[in-house]
Design a protein around this motif. Structure first.
Motif, PDB file in Angstrom:
ATOM      1  N   GLY A   1       0.803  -1.218   0.000  1.00 25.67           N
ATOM      2  CA  GLY A   1       0.000   0.000   0.000  1.00 25.67           C
ATOM      3  C   GLY A   1       0.834   1.265   0.000  1.00 25.67           C
ATOM      4  N   LEU A   2       2.152   1.148  -0.208  1.00 31.33           N
ATOM      5  CA  LEU A   2       3.017   2.327  -0.186  1.00 31.33           C
ATOM      6  C   LEU A   2       2.827   3.166  -1.442  1.00 31.33           C
ATOM      7  CD1 LEU A   2       6.362   0.815   1.195  1.00 31.33           C
ATOM      8  CD2 LEU A   2       4.516   1.914   2.464  1.00 31.33           C
ATOM      9  N   ASP A   3       2.954   4.486  -1.309  1.00 23.50           N
ATOM     10  CA  ASP A   3       2.857   5.364  -2.468  1.00 23.50           C
ATOM     11  C   ASP A   3       4.247   5.753  -2.961  1.00 23.50           C
ATOM     12  OD1 ASP A   3       3.818   7.265  -0.682  1.00 23.50           O
ATOM     13  OD2 ASP A   3       1.852   8.183  -0.348  1.00 23.50           O
ATOM     14  N   LEU A   4       4.296   6.596  -4.011  1.00 25.39           N
ATOM     15  CA  LEU A   4       5.568   6.983  -4.610  1.00 25.39           C
ATOM     16  C   LEU A   4       6.520   7.586  -3.583  1.00 25.39           C
ATOM     17  CD1 LEU A   4       4.184   6.514  -7.386  1.00 25.39           C
ATOM     18  CD2 LEU A   4       5.212   8.664  -8.155  1.00 25.39           C
ATOM     19  N   ILE A   5       6.009   8.452  -2.737  1.00 29.76           N
ATOM     20  CA  ILE A   5       6.847   9.155  -1.771  1.00 29.76           C
ATOM     21  C   ILE A   5       7.490   8.178  -0.788  1.00 29.76           C
ATOM     22  CG2 ILE A   5       6.789  10.794   0.147  1.00 29.76           C
ATOM     23  CD1 ILE A   5       4.633  12.324  -1.443  1.00 29.76           C
ATOM     24  N   GLU A   6       6.717   7.228  -0.289  1.00 26.65           N
ATOM     25  CA  GLU A   6       7.256   6.257   0.662  1.00 26.65           C
ATOM     26  C   GLU A   6       8.293   5.346   0.010  1.00 26.65           C
ATOM     27  OE1 GLU A   6       3.579   5.468   3.725  1.00 26.65           O
ATOM     28  OE2 GLU A   6       3.293   4.906   1.617  1.00 26.65           O
ATOM     29  N   VAL A   7       8.065   4.976  -1.239  1.00 25.95           N
ATOM     30  CA  VAL A   7       9.036   4.142  -1.959  1.00 25.95           C
ATOM     31  C   VAL A   7      10.366   4.875  -2.091  1.00 25.95           C
ATOM     32  CG1 VAL A   7       9.581   3.066  -4.177  1.00 25.95           C
ATOM     33  CG2 VAL A   7       7.279   2.855  -3.220  1.00 25.95           C
ATOM     34  N   ILE A   8      10.313   6.162  -2.424  1.00 29.59           N
ATOM     35  CA  ILE A   8      11.540   6.951  -2.556  1.00 29.59           C
ATOM     36  C   ILE A   8      12.297   7.012  -1.232  1.00 29.59           C
ATOM     37  CG2 ILE A   8      12.399   9.299  -2.948  1.00 29.59           C
ATOM     38  CD1 ILE A   8      10.186   9.590  -5.084  1.00 29.59           C
ATOM     39  N   LEU A   9      11.590   7.159  -0.124  1.00 27.46           N
ATOM     40  CA  LEU A   9      12.248   7.218   1.178  1.00 27.46           C
ATOM     41  C   LEU A   9      12.969   5.907   1.512  1.00 27.46           C
ATOM     42  CD1 LEU A   9       9.498   9.108   3.239  1.00 27.46           C
ATOM     43  CD2 LEU A   9      11.699  10.013   2.476  1.00 27.46           C
ATOM     44  N   TRP A  10      12.400   4.779   1.105  1.00 28.76           N
ATOM     45  CA  TRP A  10      13.017   3.478   1.385  1.00 28.76           C
ATOM     46  C   TRP A  10      14.304   3.260   0.601  1.00 28.76           C
ATOM     47  CZ3 TRP A  10      12.503   0.302   5.273  1.00 28.76           C
ATOM     48  CH2 TRP A  10      11.318   0.301   6.017  1.00 28.76           C
ATOM     49  N   SER A  11      14.599   4.105  -0.376  1.00 32.29           N
ATOM     50  CA  SER A  11      15.838   3.946  -1.143  1.00 32.29           C
ATOM     51  C   SER A  11      17.084   4.164  -0.291  1.00 32.29           C
ATOM     52  CB  SER A  11      15.851   4.925  -2.321  1.00 32.29           C
ATOM     53  OG  SER A  11      15.994   6.268  -1.869  1.00 32.29           O
ATOM     54  N   ALA A  12      16.904   4.695   0.906  1.00 34.65           N
ATOM     55  CA  ALA A  12      18.056   4.928   1.786  1.00 34.65           C
ATOM     56  C   ALA A  12      18.747   3.629   2.189  1.00 34.65           C
ATOM     57  CB  ALA A  12      17.610   5.690   3.034  1.00 34.65           C
ATOM     58  N   LEU A  13      18.021   2.520   2.267  1.00 36.70           N
ATOM     59  CA  LEU A  13      18.602   1.267   2.776  1.00 36.70           C
ATOM     60  C   LEU A  13      19.709   0.709   1.876  1.00 36.70           C
ATOM     61  CD1 LEU A  13      15.535  -0.615   4.307  1.00 36.70           C
ATOM     62  CD2 LEU A  13      17.373   0.624   5.478  1.00 36.70           C
ATOM     63  N   PRO A  14      19.463   0.443   0.590  1.00 35.95           N
ATOM     64  CA  PRO A  14      20.574  -0.061  -0.229  1.00 35.95           C
ATOM     65  C   PRO A  14      21.711   0.940  -0.357  1.00 35.95           C
ATOM     66  CG  PRO A  14      18.657   0.418  -1.598  1.00 35.95           C
ATOM     67  CD  PRO A  14      18.199   0.493  -0.179  1.00 35.95           C
ATOM     68  N   GLY A  15      21.406   2.230  -0.249  1.00 39.33           N
ATOM     69  CA  GLY A  15      22.463   3.233  -0.268  1.00 39.33           C
ATOM     70  C   GLY A  15      23.409   3.077   0.901  1.00 39.33           C
ATOM     71  N   MET A  16      22.872   2.737   2.062  1.00 39.94           N
ATOM     72  CA  MET A  16      23.718   2.513   3.238  1.00 39.94           C
ATOM     73  C   MET A  16      24.625   1.303   3.035  1.00 39.94           C
ATOM     74  SD  MET A  16      20.973   3.258   6.308  1.00 39.94           S
ATOM     75  CE  MET A  16      22.086   2.571   7.536  1.00 39.94           C
ATOM     76  N   VAL A  17      24.112   0.265   2.383  1.00 40.51           N
ATOM     77  CA  VAL A  17      24.924  -0.924   2.111  1.00 40.51           C
ATOM     78  C   VAL A  17      26.116  -0.548   1.230  1.00 40.51           C
ATOM     79  CG1 VAL A  17      24.951  -3.206   1.042  1.00 40.51           C
ATOM     80  CG2 VAL A  17      22.968  -2.492   2.376  1.00 40.51           C
ATOM     81  N   ALA A  18      25.893   0.278   0.209  1.00 45.96           N
ATOM     82  CA  ALA A  18      26.976   0.704  -0.675  1.00 45.96           C
ATOM     83  C   ALA A  18      28.067   1.420   0.106  1.00 45.96           C
ATOM     84  CB  ALA A  18      26.418   1.616  -1.777  1.00 45.96           C
ATOM     85  N   ILE A  19      27.671   2.303   0.999  1.00 45.19           N
ATOM     86  CA  ILE A  19      28.648   3.071   1.779  1.00 45.19           C
ATOM     87  C   ILE A  19      29.457   2.155   2.697  1.00 45.19           C
ATOM     88  CG2 ILE A  19      28.853   4.795   3.612  1.00 45.19           C
ATOM     89  CD1 ILE A  19      26.379   6.167   2.247  1.00 45.19           C
ATOM     90  N   LEU A  20      28.794   1.202   3.335  1.00 45.50           N
ATOM     91  CA  LEU A  20      29.505   0.267   4.213  1.00 45.50           C
ATOM     92  C   LEU A  20      30.485  -0.597   3.434  1.00 45.50           C
ATOM     93  CD1 LEU A  20      26.566  -0.841   6.564  1.00 45.50           C
ATOM     94  CD2 LEU A  20      28.543   0.588   7.172  1.00 45.50           C
ATOM     95  N   LEU A  21      30.090  -1.057   2.255  1.00 46.51           N
ATOM     96  CA  LEU A  21      30.990  -1.870   1.434  1.00 46.51           C
ATOM     97  C   LEU A  21      32.251  -1.094   1.063  1.00 46.51           C
ATOM     98  CD1 LEU A  21      28.578  -3.708  -1.045  1.00 46.51           C
ATOM     99  CD2 LEU A  21      30.255  -4.803   0.450  1.00 46.51           C
ATOM    100  N   LEU A  22      32.086   0.152   0.645  1.00 44.64           N
ATOM    101  CA  LEU A  22      33.237   0.959   0.270  1.00 44.64           C
ATOM    102  C   LEU A  22      34.117   1.251   1.473  1.00 44.64           C
ATOM    103  CD1 LEU A  22      34.807   2.577  -1.816  1.00 44.64           C
ATOM    104  CD2 LEU A  22      33.241   4.490  -1.441  1.00 44.64           C
ATOM    105  N   SER A  23      33.502   1.555   2.613  1.00 45.64           N
ATOM    106  CA  SER A  23      34.261   1.889   3.820  1.00 45.64           C
ATOM    107  C   SER A  23      35.126   0.727   4.279  1.00 45.64           C
ATOM    108  CB  SER A  23      33.304   2.291   4.946  1.00 45.64           C
ATOM    109  OG  SER A  23      32.538   3.416   4.586  1.00 45.64           O
ATOM    110  N   MET A  24      34.571  -0.483   4.267  1.00 44.13           N
ATOM    111  CA  MET A  24      35.257  -1.634   4.849  1.00 44.13           C
ATOM    112  C   MET A  24      35.917  -2.542   3.820  1.00 44.13           C
ATOM    113  SD  MET A  24      32.622  -2.666   7.916  1.00 44.13           S
ATOM    114  CE  MET A  24      31.272  -3.081   6.809  1.00 44.13           C
TER     115      MET A  24
END
Length: 411
Positions: free
Chosen positions: A174-197
């Motif tokens: 039941g999520l709308d466009l705005i909520e989907v965009i906000l959830w994009s933060a999760l895979p972005g965090m994975v990318a940052i952790l991979l590069l850091s470590m």
């Protein structure tokens, strides 16, 4: 028999991508996962929620990409000046993009979308040239087409995952466009952790850290000091970029044809998957047969595909042309970057990639605005026809005026 074993092991090692390239590929996968949850929703957000048209989309995408490209020259040059220590700049760029991108879900007008999209692309501008130079630093010259092709395959694989995830969430929750965009933060965090470590600065590259004296030997940052073949190649690439308007216009075309949001996300995913399928293969072929040949085939196919987009009148036609487009665009993605690394001396790779991205970016604003203006004032078919014609002209100039020497292509 044993006397042959070291040679076989050496040959196998020569065909294996360096760890740095693999980790950077994974970082790009998850960053593009996050980015392509958001990117295909931007034209829909502008057209439906914010009531903006093609010109606004052209401004958003063109200005954002141009800002990124201006910064790429600075960041690439800076990574050379600090002795090729490129990880911190790369990490800073990924952090900035992944902080700004989810906030697009909170935008209340298209200028706010422009601001946040520009901040996202500032992050891209900071990271891209140093990251591309990292790949060249870590990879033997005979494998660079393969390395860049692999990297682009991971980019496009992340785009597939992101757009499919967005489509699935919109279709089954039941999520709308705005909520989907906000959830994009999760895979972005994975990318940052991979590069850091996953990457240690002292293990990057195949050369010793350059001394301060060596850094002082870098030539001034002037266009005229680039080699003539490099300048010709970049000028033709800039012309081709005028035709290479944002792929979000393909989705806007589908939206105006009445294609649903979920199906548009699937089309976006299909384009990225098609590019992922051919980019690694194209990189290997570029290493074997030369960069120019792969680029010429790809550019001609690009021109044909944009002419076909101008004739599309149904969702089935849009699917067919989009997949054709993606397959041939992916073919040259590795060759396009590998050629820059071929032209550049090792201590100037960051600067060379900065010039490359600057040349591409300077064409981004007029490309987006002209395409959007032709669309809004005349029609979508005219915009695609003109872009296809410019791409064909660029392909002709590549072959007749800026063709890389074979020894350079296979450097």
């Amino acid at each position: 028999m044993d006397k042959y074993k070291p040679s076989l092991e050496h040959n196998a090692a020569q065909k294996k991508l360096p760890r740095t390239v693999v980790v950077l590929g994974l970082v790009s996968f998850f960053n593009d996962f996050a980015s392509d949850i958001v990117a295909p929703l931007i034209p829909i957000l502008l057209a439906s929620v914010l009531a903006a048209g093609p010109v606004a989309l052209g401004l958003v995408e063109g200005i954002a990409d141009a800002i990124a490209s201006l910064l790429k020259l600075w960041s690439g040059r800076h990574s050379d000046l600090i002795g090729g220590r490129r990880k911190k700049l790369t990490l800073a760029g990924y952090l900035l993009s992944n902080a700004a991108r989810p906030l697009l879900g909170l935008a209340v007008s298209w200028p706010v979308v422009l601001l946040l999209r520009s901040i996202d692309r500032v992050g891209k501008g900071i990271r891209t040239a140093p990251r591309d130079a990292l790949v060249a630093d870590a990879t033997p010259s005979h494998m660079r087409g393969y390395a860049y092709g692999f990297h682009r395959a991971m980019d496009n694989g992340g785009a597939v995952a992101g757009s499919l995830a967005a489509a699935a969430i919109l279709a089954w929750t039941g999520l709308d466009l705005i909520e989907v965009i906000l959830w994009s933060a999760l895979p972005g965090m994975v990318a940052i952790l991979l590069l850091s470590m996953g990457i240690k600065e002292e293990n990057i590259g195949n050369k010793k850290e350059a001394t301060s004296e060596a850094m002082l030997s870098l030539p001034p940052l002037r266009w005229s000091l680039l080699s003539r073949p490099t300048r010709r190649y970049l000028l033709v690439l800039t012309l081709f970029t005028l035709a290479r308007a944002s792929e979000t216009f393909i989705l806007l075309l589908g939206y105006q044809l009445g294609v649903g949001v979920v199906e548009l996300l699937l089309i976006w995913s299909a384009i990225s998957l098609a590019k992922a399928v051919t980019s690694t293969v194209g990189g290997k072929l570029a290493d074997r047969y030369g960069r120019g040949s792969l680029m010429l085939i790809s550019w001609v196919a690009f021109a044909v595909s944009f002419l076909l987009f101008g004739l599309v009148t149904s969702s089935s036609g849009l699917w067919i042309v989009s997949i054709f487009y993606g397959l041939f665009v992916g073919l040259s993605e590795g060759a396009e970057r590998a050629l820059i690394s071929d032209y550049a001396p090792p201590l100037e790779r960051g600067t060379a990639f900065g010039w490359y991205h600057l040349a591409v970016g300077l064409a981004a604003i007029p490309a987006g605005i002209l395409f959007g203006t032709l669309w809004q004032l005349h029609s979508a078919p005219l915009a695609f026809f003109v872009a296809g014609g410019v791409a064909a002209l660029a392909a002709i100039l590549l072959r007749l005026w800026a063709w890389p020497a074979r020894e350079t292509q296979l450097h």
